[in-house]
Motif scaffolding. Structure first.
Motif, PDB file in Angstrom:
ATOM      1  N   ARG A   1      35.469  31.844  28.799  1.00  0.00           N
ATOM      2  CA  ARG A   1      35.251  33.081  28.042  1.00  0.00           C
ATOM      3  C   ARG A   1      34.778  34.208  28.943  1.00  0.00           C
ATOM      4  O   ARG A   1      35.209  35.365  28.817  1.00  0.00           O
ATOM      5  N   ILE A   2      33.886  33.877  29.885  1.00  0.00           N
ATOM      6  CA  ILE A   2      33.375  34.888  30.810  1.00  0.00           C
ATOM      7  C   ILE A   2      34.511  35.468  31.653  1.00  0.00           C
ATOM      8  O   ILE A   2      34.632  36.685  31.808  1.00  0.00           O
ATOM      9  N   TRP A   3      35.364  34.590  32.176  1.00  0.00           N
ATOM     10  CA  TRP A   3      36.480  35.090  32.989  1.00  0.00           C
ATOM     11  C   TRP A   3      37.457  35.912  32.161  1.00  0.00           C
ATOM     12  O   TRP A   3      38.049  36.878  32.660  1.00  0.00           O
ATOM     13  N   THR A   4      37.636  35.542  30.902  1.00  0.00           N
ATOM     14  CA  THR A   4      38.524  36.307  30.025  1.00  0.00           C
ATOM     15  C   THR A   4      38.022  37.737  29.857  1.00  0.00           C
ATOM     16  O   THR A   4      38.814  38.678  29.722  1.00  0.00           O
ATOM     17  N   VAL A   5      36.708  37.894  29.918  1.00  0.00           N
ATOM     18  CA  VAL A   5      36.110  39.224  29.769  1.00  0.00           C
ATOM     19  C   VAL A   5      36.106  39.999  31.081  1.00  0.00           C
ATOM     20  O   VAL A   5      36.485  41.172  31.124  1.00  0.00           O
ATOM     21  N   ILE A   6      35.673  39.341  32.180  1.00  0.00           N
ATOM     22  CA  ILE A   6      35.433  40.116  33.398  1.00  0.00           C
ATOM     23  C   ILE A   6      36.653  40.250  34.309  1.00  0.00           C
ATOM     24  O   ILE A   6      36.773  41.251  35.020  1.00  0.00           O
ATOM     25  N   LEU A   7      37.571  39.273  34.284  1.00  0.00           N
ATOM     26  CA  LEU A   7      38.694  39.351  35.214  1.00  0.00           C
ATOM     27  C   LEU A   7      39.583  40.571  34.968  1.00  0.00           C
ATOM     28  O   LEU A   7      39.982  41.243  35.936  1.00  0.00           O
ATOM     29  N   PRO A   8      39.893  40.916  33.706  1.00  0.00           N
ATOM     30  CA  PRO A   8      40.696  42.125  33.493  1.00  0.00           C
ATOM     31  C   PRO A   8      39.995  43.403  33.951  1.00  0.00           C
ATOM     32  O   PRO A   8      40.646  44.423  34.173  1.00  0.00           O
ATOM     33  N   GLY A   9      38.675  43.334  34.106  1.00  0.00           N
ATOM     34  CA  GLY A   9      37.939  44.512  34.549  1.00  0.00           C
ATOM     35  C   GLY A   9      37.903  44.675  36.052  1.00  0.00           C
ATOM     36  O   GLY A   9      37.645  45.779  36.551  1.00  0.00           O
ATOM     37  N   ILE A  10      38.164  43.598  36.807  1.00  0.00           N
ATOM     38  CA  ILE A  10      38.098  43.694  38.265  1.00  0.00           C
ATOM     39  C   ILE A  10      39.457  43.511  38.943  1.00  0.00           C
ATOM     40  O   ILE A  10      39.595  43.850  40.125  1.00  0.00           O
ATOM     41  N   ALA A  11      40.425  42.984  38.210  1.00  0.00           N
ATOM     42  CA  ALA A  11      41.736  42.733  38.814  1.00  0.00           C
ATOM     43  C   ALA A  11      42.817  43.548  38.105  1.00  0.00           C
ATOM     44  O   ALA A  11      42.652  43.953  36.950  1.00  0.00           O
ATOM     45  N   ARG A  12      43.902  43.782  38.811  1.00  0.00           N
ATOM     46  CA  ARG A  12      45.039  44.456  38.189  1.00  0.00           C
ATOM     47  C   ARG A  12      45.556  43.627  37.028  1.00  0.00           C
ATOM     48  O   ARG A  12      45.457  42.396  37.028  1.00  0.00           O
ATOM     49  N   HIS A  13      46.125  44.300  36.041  1.00  0.00           N
ATOM     50  CA  HIS A  13      46.495  43.640  34.784  1.00  0.00           C
ATOM     51  C   HIS A  13      47.358  42.413  35.013  1.00  0.00           C
ATOM     52  O   HIS A  13      47.082  41.326  34.475  1.00  0.00           O
ATOM     53  N   GLU A  14      48.422  42.568  35.812  1.00  0.00           N
ATOM     54  CA  GLU A  14      49.349  41.451  35.986  1.00  0.00           C
ATOM     55  C   GLU A  14      48.697  40.288  36.739  1.00  0.00           C
ATOM     56  O   GLU A  14      48.961  39.115  36.445  1.00  0.00           O
TER      57      GLU A  14
END
Length: 211
Positions: free
Chosen positions: A182-195
């Motif tokens: 759940r944490i990665w689902t929240v933070i990864l889109p905020g630090i990495a490009r969408h694709e």
């Protein structure tokens, strides 16, 4: 040789016993008597190997630091094949497993934050530097979102992942690994490009389904 092997086994037993007592009671409340009982040796035998409680705590931290370095090295071998972001996520999963299964690592993280103990090994810093290394590699590969600092992102990752083994008890019915996802689902889109984020999160979801 036999005497050396026996001494090495006793030392290992004392480090593990100390970790178990430190994890349960904290550094200040832990006693030499409790540690020696846990290890099944006399206090005199304990003092033959360690000067006291502080030297035992330092040995626990050193052992945990070595375990983390070995885990990071094993994860690092996968960067070329899996990419830095996937390895970063995998590294947090590895850290979570170590916190749950290795009492020495769990105790060492607690000791590094214990104001009653003058820690010389900052495991959170060690984990942050590893995360930053992977995020710098991700930046070089063009995988980070525009304007994201690898160092700041690493601090965020550490803040949100260290101690997840304890968070599982806060939300009954959810495992620590589910919380990590759940944490990665929240933070990864905020630090990495969408694709890039979408590709990694898709792999994480597939891994969870097969577990």
């Amino acid at each position: 040789m036999v005497k050396q092997e026996r001494a090495a086994r006793t030392r290992e037993s004392l480090i593990r016993a100390a970790a178990e007592v430190f994890a349960r009671e904290g550094f200040t409340a832990a006693s030499i008597a409790a540690i020696s009982r846990r290890a099944g040796v006399t206090s005199g035998a304990l003092h033959f190997h360690f000067d006291g409680k502080t030297s035992l705590a330092l040995a626990v931290e050193e052992r945990a630091a070595r375990t983390l370095r070995e885990a990071a090295a094993a994860q690092g071998e996968r960067v070329d094949a899996d990419g830095p972001l996937r390895v970063l996520v995998g590294s947090t999963d590895t850290l979570l497993a170590l916190l749950a299964e290795d009492v020495v690592v769990r105790a060492a993280f607690a000791l590094s934050a214990d104001t009653g103990h003058g820690s010389r090994t900052d495991l959170r810093r060690q984990w942050r530097l590893w995360a930053a290394e992977l995020l710098v590699a991700a930046e070089r590969a063009g995988l980070l979102a525009e304007g994201v600092s690898p160092q700041e992102a690493a601090r965020l990752v550490v803040a949100l992942t260290v101690g997840l083994d304890g968070l599982a008890g806060v939300e009954p019915g959810r495992s620590a690994r589910q919380l990590l996802t759940r944490i990665w689902t929240v933070i990864l889109p905020g630090i990495a490009r969408h694709e890039a984020a979408a590709a990694v999160l898709s792999e994480v979801s597939e891994d969870n389904e097969t577990d």
